[in-house]
Motif scaffolding. Structure first.
Motif, mmCIF file in Angstrom:
data_model
loop_
_atom_site.group_PDB
_atom_site.id
_atom_site.type_symbol
_atom_site.label_atom_id
_atom_site.label_comp_id
_atom_site.label_asym_id
_atom_site.label_seq_id
_atom_site.Cartn_x
_atom_site.Cartn_y
_atom_site.Cartn_z
ATOM 1 N N VAL A 296 0.839 -1.205 0.000
ATOM 2 C CA VAL A 296 0.000 0.000 0.000
ATOM 3 C C VAL A 296 0.870 1.250 0.000
ATOM 4 O O VAL A 296 0.662 2.179 -0.794
ATOM 5 N N SER A 297 1.854 1.278 0.872
ATOM 6 C CA SER A 297 2.722 2.452 0.985
ATOM 7 C C SER A 297 3.503 2.693 -0.301
ATOM 8 O O SER A 297 3.613 3.826 -0.775
ATOM 9 N N LEU A 298 4.031 1.617 -0.875
ATOM 10 C CA LEU A 298 4.818 1.764 -2.104
ATOM 11 C C LEU A 298 3.950 2.251 -3.258
ATOM 12 O O LEU A 298 4.319 3.176 -3.989
ATOM 13 N N ILE B 132 10.494 7.823 2.845
ATOM 14 C CA ILE B 132 9.195 8.346 2.404
ATOM 15 C C ILE B 132 8.825 9.595 3.208
ATOM 16 O O ILE B 132 8.343 10.589 2.650
ATOM 17 N N PHE B 133 9.065 9.569 4.510
ATOM 18 C CA PHE B 133 8.839 10.774 5.327
ATOM 19 C C PHE B 133 9.658 11.949 4.784
ATOM 20 O O PHE B 133 9.174 13.070 4.677
ATOM 21 N N ALA B 134 10.927 11.684 4.443
ATOM 22 C CA ALA B 134 11.831 12.738 3.994
ATOM 23 C C ALA B 134 11.395 13.358 2.670
ATOM 24 O O ALA B 134 11.715 14.518 2.390
ATOM 25 N N LEU B 135 10.645 12.595 1.855
ATOM 26 C CA LEU B 135 10.132 13.155 0.602
ATOM 27 C C LEU B 135 9.240 14.368 0.856
ATOM 28 O O LEU B 135 9.158 15.271 0.021
ATOM 29 N N ARG C 144 1.626 16.249 3.652
ATOM 30 C CA ARG C 144 0.831 15.300 4.433
ATOM 31 C C ARG C 144 0.716 13.924 3.770
ATOM 32 O O ARG C 144 0.856 12.894 4.462
ATOM 33 N N PRO C 145 0.474 13.825 2.442
ATOM 34 C CA PRO C 145 0.369 12.486 1.833
ATOM 35 C C PRO C 145 1.637 11.647 2.015
ATOM 36 O O PRO C 145 1.551 10.427 2.209
ATOM 37 N N PHE C 146 2.812 12.293 1.960
ATOM 38 C CA PHE C 146 4.056 11.546 2.141
ATOM 39 C C PHE C 146 4.205 11.071 3.590
ATOM 40 O O PHE C 146 4.682 9.961 3.838
ATOM 41 N N PHE C 147 3.776 11.913 4.527
ATOM 42 C CA PHE C 147 3.835 11.510 5.929
ATOM 43 C C PHE C 147 2.891 10.325 6.198
ATOM 44 O O PHE C 147 3.221 9.414 6.956
ATOM 45 N N GLY D 112 3.958 6.651 7.385
ATOM 46 C CA GLY D 112 3.348 6.068 8.573
ATOM 47 C C GLY D 112 2.751 4.694 8.302
ATOM 48 O O GLY D 112 2.791 3.801 9.154
ATOM 49 N N ILE D 113 2.199 4.520 7.085
ATOM 50 C CA ILE D 113 1.600 3.226 6.729
ATOM 51 C C ILE D 113 2.658 2.126 6.752
ATOM 52 O O ILE D 113 2.453 1.054 7.345
ATOM 53 N N ILE D 114 3.797 2.380 6.113
ATOM 54 C CA ILE D 114 4.800 1.324 6.099
ATOM 55 C C ILE D 114 5.448 1.145 7.469
ATOM 56 O O ILE D 114 5.818 0.030 7.853
#
Length: 386
Positions: free
Chosen positions: A24-26, A89-92, A163-166, A170-172
């Protein structure tokens, strides 16, 4: 891997749940990156290069995974990969510098390679031989479901801001709960493998060809099917729906395929799936204008093609153990990366040369080569456990 039934079931739940949230996260972060780059005025050529980063990571990092697990242990590598992936992903969402994003996309791909390769090894180690086909099929179905859910989430959370990247990060990161839930039943991969990643290509060409086949399928058919539909006279909404129906087949048919394989034999089923792959590709141009035949055909076609990899994983788990199993998965990972690069390029070129039917004809040829190679492997040079 000798486990009590309770520990075995706990591990299976943990593996399947964690690989689902990884998927899902990917599948959420990939289109987010592309859409954000497009809004920032980045050209499609650079977006395409960015999209190739995961395949490059699988291609070049997969051979390293067995060495890392041997040196540090699978638990340590899994936790490190999970932290690296979620952190990337957070850093994106913190900085949209293009060079920084390329670096993060590469680290995401490296982490995902380790996560998925070890997860495939893990599910095979905890599965019972008598139920291996069904267990691996459930694993593949839920992973595919995760990949299908990611793009849907974009419509819910949007693409604006960080927010979407955070959320994706968080999902992964939530997979850590499942790692803890597994109570440390990580796969034991001690010892040296009897073969290298590259010699496995010669040892088990059918397994490797299945990984390549499904990667090409994802890269060419799933990617280009909406374009093919529009060029064949469909509306854009109907053409996009074809990919969803194909994914539905991937999700719904893996358990029946695994169940049948457990009963009548894995080699018969993988050959049958390959033949259905050929027929589906050849029938697509004939049925594209006949909806009541097209939609069920897409379900069966998608399920059968992905079924080749499901059964290849099952065969891998039956024949190999420990360090041999992670090495075998790493070899498949290399082919997955190669297929992810080959599929869109060759499929798109074939569609351009013979518009629009070049893509399905190209994939029919790929399936034919897979079937011929599989027949040779099964009847003339059968694989043996080591």
């Amino acid at each position: 891997m000798n486990l009590a039934n309770r520990d075995r079931n706990r591990a299976i739940v943990a593996i399947i749940t964690s690989v689902t949230v990884m998927a899902v996260s990917l599948s959420l972060s990939i289109p987010l990156i592309s859409l954000t780059m497009n809004k920032n005025g980045i050209g499609s050529d650079l977006i395409g290069v960015m999209g190739a980063m995961p395949s490059l990571a699988f291609l070049f990092f997969s051979p390293v995974v067995p060495h890392l697990t041997h040196k540090f242990g699978t638990g340590t590598v899994l936790w490190a990969a999970l932290i690296l992936c979620s952190g990337s992903i957070f850093a994106l969402g913190l900085n949209d510098n293009l060079i920084f994003w390329f670096f993060l996309r590469l680290t995401m791909g490296i982490a995902m390679a380790a996560l998925f390769l070890i997860s495939e090894t893990w599910i095979n180690q905890v599965a019972e031989d008598s139920k291996r086909g069904r267990t691996v099929a459930i694993y593949v179905s839920f992973m595919t479901l995760g990949f299908a859910l990611g793009p849907v989430l974009i419509n819910i959370i949007g693409t604006e801001g960080n927010r979407p990247f955070f959320i994706a990060g968080g999902i992964i990161a939530s997979a850590s709960v499942m790692f803890l839930y597994s109570h440390g039943t990580f796969p034991k991969l001690s010892g040296q493998s009897h073969f290298s990643v590259f010699s496995f290509l010669k040892l088990a060409p059918m397994i490797c060809a299945a990984a390549l086949l499904v990667a090409i399928f994802d890269g060419s058919v799933l990617t280009l099917l909406p374009v093919y539909g529009v060029l064949s006279g469909m509306t854009e909404k109907t053409a996009v729906l074809m990919s969803s129906v194909l994914l539905a087949g991937n999700i719904l048919l893996q358990f029946p395929i695994g169940w049948i394989a457990d009963r009548i034999g894995h080699y018969k089923v993988i050959l049958f799936c390959g033949v259905v792959g050929i027929l589906g590709a050849l029938f697509l141009p004939l049925l594209i204008a006949i909806p009541y035949l097209l939609w069920p055909m897409l379900v069966i076609w998608g399920g059968a093609v992905v079924g080749t990899y499901t059964i290849a994983l099952v065969i891998m788990g039956r024949l190999f153990r420990g360090a041999d199993l992670i090495t075998a998965n790493a070899a498949a990972g290399i082919l997955w990366g190669a297929g992810g690069l080959i599929g869109p390029l060759v499929g798109g070129y074939a569609m351009k040369v013979y518009e629009p039917h070049g893509m399905p004809l190209f994939f029919a040829l790929v399936c034919l080569l897979f079937v011929l190679l599989s027949v040779w492997q099964v009847y003339w040079k059968p694989m043996k456990s080591i």
